[in-house]
Design an enzyme around this catalytic site. Structure first.
Site, mmCIF file in Angstrom:
data_model
loop_
_atom_site.group_PDB
_atom_site.id
_atom_site.type_symbol
_atom_site.label_atom_id
_atom_site.label_comp_id
_atom_site.label_asym_id
_atom_site.label_seq_id
_atom_site.Cartn_x
_atom_site.Cartn_y
_atom_site.Cartn_z
ATOM 1 N N LYS A 203 3.304 -7.437 2.955
ATOM 2 C CA LYS A 203 4.088 -7.814 3.936
ATOM 3 C C LYS A 203 3.331 -8.074 5.277
ATOM 4 O O LYS A 203 3.590 -8.924 6.294
ATOM 5 C CB LYS A 203 5.374 -7.010 4.175
ATOM 6 N N GLU A 209 -6.040 -1.150 1.066
ATOM 7 C CA GLU A 209 -6.205 -1.238 -0.180
ATOM 8 C C GLU A 209 -6.195 -2.724 -0.858
ATOM 9 O O GLU A 209 -6.842 -3.052 -1.555
ATOM 10 C CB GLU A 209 -5.308 -0.457 -1.066
ATOM 11 N N GLY A 260 9.571 -2.889 1.783
ATOM 12 C CA GLY A 260 8.599 -2.920 0.718
ATOM 13 C C GLY A 260 9.334 -2.398 -0.669
ATOM 14 O O GLY A 260 9.504 -3.072 -1.548
ATOM 15 N N ARG A 261 10.082 -1.215 -0.573
ATOM 16 C CA ARG A 261 10.512 -0.770 -1.779
ATOM 17 C C ARG A 261 11.876 -1.209 -2.203
ATOM 18 O O ARG A 261 12.311 -1.044 -3.309
ATOM 19 C CB ARG A 261 10.524 0.886 -1.446
ATOM 20 N N GLU A 347 10.585 7.749 -0.577
ATOM 21 C CA GLU A 347 10.183 7.395 0.716
ATOM 22 C C GLU A 347 11.182 6.983 1.566
ATOM 23 O O GLU A 347 11.265 6.983 2.854
ATOM 24 C CB GLU A 347 9.239 6.063 0.480
ATOM 25 N N HIS A 378 8.888 15.453 -26.296
ATOM 26 C CA HIS A 378 7.891 16.264 -27.183
ATOM 27 C C HIS A 378 6.720 16.761 -26.045
ATOM 28 O O HIS A 378 5.646 17.002 -26.492
ATOM 29 C CB HIS A 378 7.122 15.087 -28.116
ATOM 30 N N LYS A 493 -2.887 7.947 6.765
ATOM 31 C CA LYS A 493 -3.435 6.844 6.533
ATOM 32 C C LYS A 493 -4.555 6.760 8.001
ATOM 33 O O LYS A 493 -5.558 6.258 7.914
ATOM 34 C CB LYS A 493 -2.566 5.827 6.846
#
Ligand code: G6Q
Length: 531
Positions: A203, A209, A260-261, A347, A378, A493
């Site tokens: 965005k 990254e 974003g999320r 977040e 398990h 960051k």
């Protein structure tokens, strides 16, 4: 004390929690309770008899929803009013309109702001449809690599995997998010570049990254003698550094009012999901999400599934004081969904100030994690049953399998075994087991609920996604926090970028500037980078 503590229902709920229901007592968890404590919408059933909650507790939780105007705030959000703000302090100060970009089915929202966002979203979707049609007709593309991170990765990948049974044949998508160079190397070893499109999703168009991985990808295409512009597509904010028709075959847009999320149903998820599923199935997915958006507007919590789930979560978090929640889908296809929910919830609601900027004294978002069942039984279910930390569980299950391929073994199918395990775990956690041998004693009273649907198909997946989005947002409204920003990711960051400046100086043989970030520099002498 902040506003939450002053609510009349909060004091009552604290009192009720002192003497909460004991699910281990004979005659408490009955078939009648299971049937009474079930609510339903869009083919999804929410069973909550195994929560440590009474009808009385729920009625006061419903009062809490009213006192905090949770449904009115949801309506305001869906109408495009500004919800992302901290009063009196600089903040993003904008609406959150993820619901608007999927609101083109029934009973569309008529507010001017929402309508505009819907029109813009629909236009992008039509453009995507033409783009994908062209690709299908004129090129040999079979593979897409989505480069993006956080909200531009987790949701799309979780849904891509959940709906793999519905993918078009011969379509493959890879997700490259981590800046770890081994991840890029691993993926590019597997693809035929001539048949591959890279969709770069950011965005902001600036995320380190993503920009680094894009460079990595472009170099691979250049080394193979291919023209990068013919293989790269952008999904980004209008006017971002990535908004360039010179660099990309095409650009698809998202807007700053989609976090974003919360962006899976925008172009962030649309490109890969429509490529893999085909546009019609992708629209079914949006339809399911849109239908749940309407459910979230119902004022009565008994027919508003995400609101009821939010209230049960608040009961566990604020009144029974459980610090964490595990989401356990009994579906291998949903194995990455807990990771998406972890970001969505933590977040959004991992906040320590309210919307007036006051530090708050009550608990907010819990720690969310999870893994698919039966595998988790398990591994960590030992601790879930007998450990000293009580972990409330949100189970998700489906009556039917996706592929309808099964085996009959020891008189039952695998799907039956999957479901039997789900219900057995839920009951075992609630009622426990008395025993004279402490080693085989199960304390019980471990709260859990089950979201049950017929089948994990695109419509249902869309409804489940929106169910969780709204559960999180309702909790944020009730806690009076801003669920739409993420300032907490900035500090680390910023320090990483200061440290990178030092790496770069070291590489150039220049002296390291310890004034910038002396603590980080302390680690530099343990690393030495060649030029
Ligand atoms: C999500 C966050 C965050 C964001 C990533 C990627 O709500 O905002 O996870 O999605 O940091 O950001 P870009 O899409 O701008 O690259």
């Amino acid at each position: 004390m902040t506003f939450f503590h002053h609510l009349p229902s909060v004091a009552q709920l604290h009192d009720l929690a002192q003497d909460s229901i004991d699910l281990t007592k004979e005659g408490v968890l009955t078939a009648k309770r299971i049937n009474n404590m079930m609510i339903e919408a869009l083919g999804l059933k929410l069973f909550y008899a195994t929560e440590k909650v009474s009808e009385k507790d729920i009625s006061i939780l419903c009062q809490l929803a009213e006192e905090t105007q949770a449904v009115k705030k949801m309506t305001d959000m869906q109408n495009g009013q500004i919800v992302n703000f901290i009063k009196g302090f600089s903040s993003e100060n904008r609406p959150a309109m993820h619901t608007a970009v999927r609101d083109f089915f029934e009973q569309c929202n008529t507010s001017t702001e929402a309508k505009q966002a819907t029109e813009l979203g629909y236009k992008e979707l039509e453009k995507l449809r033409s783009f994908l049609d062209e690709i299908e007709k004129k090129s040999q593309i079979t593979t897409v690599i989505q480069i993006g991170i956080g909200g531009s990765d987790l949701g799309p990948e979780a849904i891509y995997l959940a709906l793999e049974a519905f993918h078009k044949l011969d379509r493959k998508v890879y997700f490259l998010s981590n800046i770890d160079p081994d991840e890029g190397a691993r993926i590019f070893q597997q693809v035929d570049l001539e048949k591959t499109l890279v969709v770069v999703v950011s965005k902001s168009g600036t995320t380190l990254e993503t920009m680094t991985n894009e460079r990595f990808a472009r170099e691979k295409f250049k080394q193979a003698g291919l023209t990068t512009k013919h293989h790269f597509v952008a999904v980004t904010g209008k006017g971002s550094p990535m908004d360039s028709k010179e660099q990309y075959m095409d650009c698809f847009y998202i807007w700053d009012y989609i976090g974003g999320r919360y962006s899976v149903t925008s172009m962030v998820g649309a490109f890969v999901l429509a490529f893999a599923l085909g546009m019609d199935r992708f629209l079914d997915f949006l339809k399911g999400a849109n239908a749940m958006d309407k459910v979230a507007l119902r004022s009565d919590p008994y027919v508003n599934l995400p609101l009821m789930s939010a209230l049960l979560g608040i009961w566990n978090r604020n009144f029974l004081r459980f610090p964490t929640v595990a989401v356990i889908p009994y579906s291998q296809a949903m194995s990455r969904f807990p990771a998406h929910l972890q970001q969505l919830d933590m977040e959004s609601n991992g906040k320590g100030i309210d919307k007036e900027g006051h530090f708050i004294e009550h608990d907010t978002g819990p720690i969310i994690w999870g893994e698919s069942g039966t595998n988790s039984q398990h591994s960590f279910f030992q601790s879930i049953h007998q450990g000293t930390t009580v972990v409330p569980i949100e189970f998700i299950g489906f009556k039917e399998s996706q592929y309808k391929e099964d085996v009959f073994y020891q008189q039952t199918t695998s799907q039956e075994k999957l479901l039997a395990n789900l219900f057995a775990q839920s009951i075992a956690l609630a009622i426990g087991q008395k025993s004279n041998n402490p080693n085989t004693f199960f304390p019980g009273n471990r709260p859990n609920r089950i979201l049950l649907a017929d089948k994990l198909d695109p419509f249902t997946m869309g409804a489940i996604l929106a169910f969780y989005e709204h559960k999180v947002v309702f909790q944020g409204f009730i806690w009076n926090i801003n669920s739409f920003d993420q300032e907490g990711v900035q500090l680390g960051k910023n320090l990483a970028s200061k440290m990178l400046e030092q790496f770069s100086l070291q590489r150039q043989g220049k002296s390291i500037d310890t004034r910038g970030f002396s603590l980080g520099v302390a680690y530099l002498e343990h690393l030495s980078f060649g030029s």
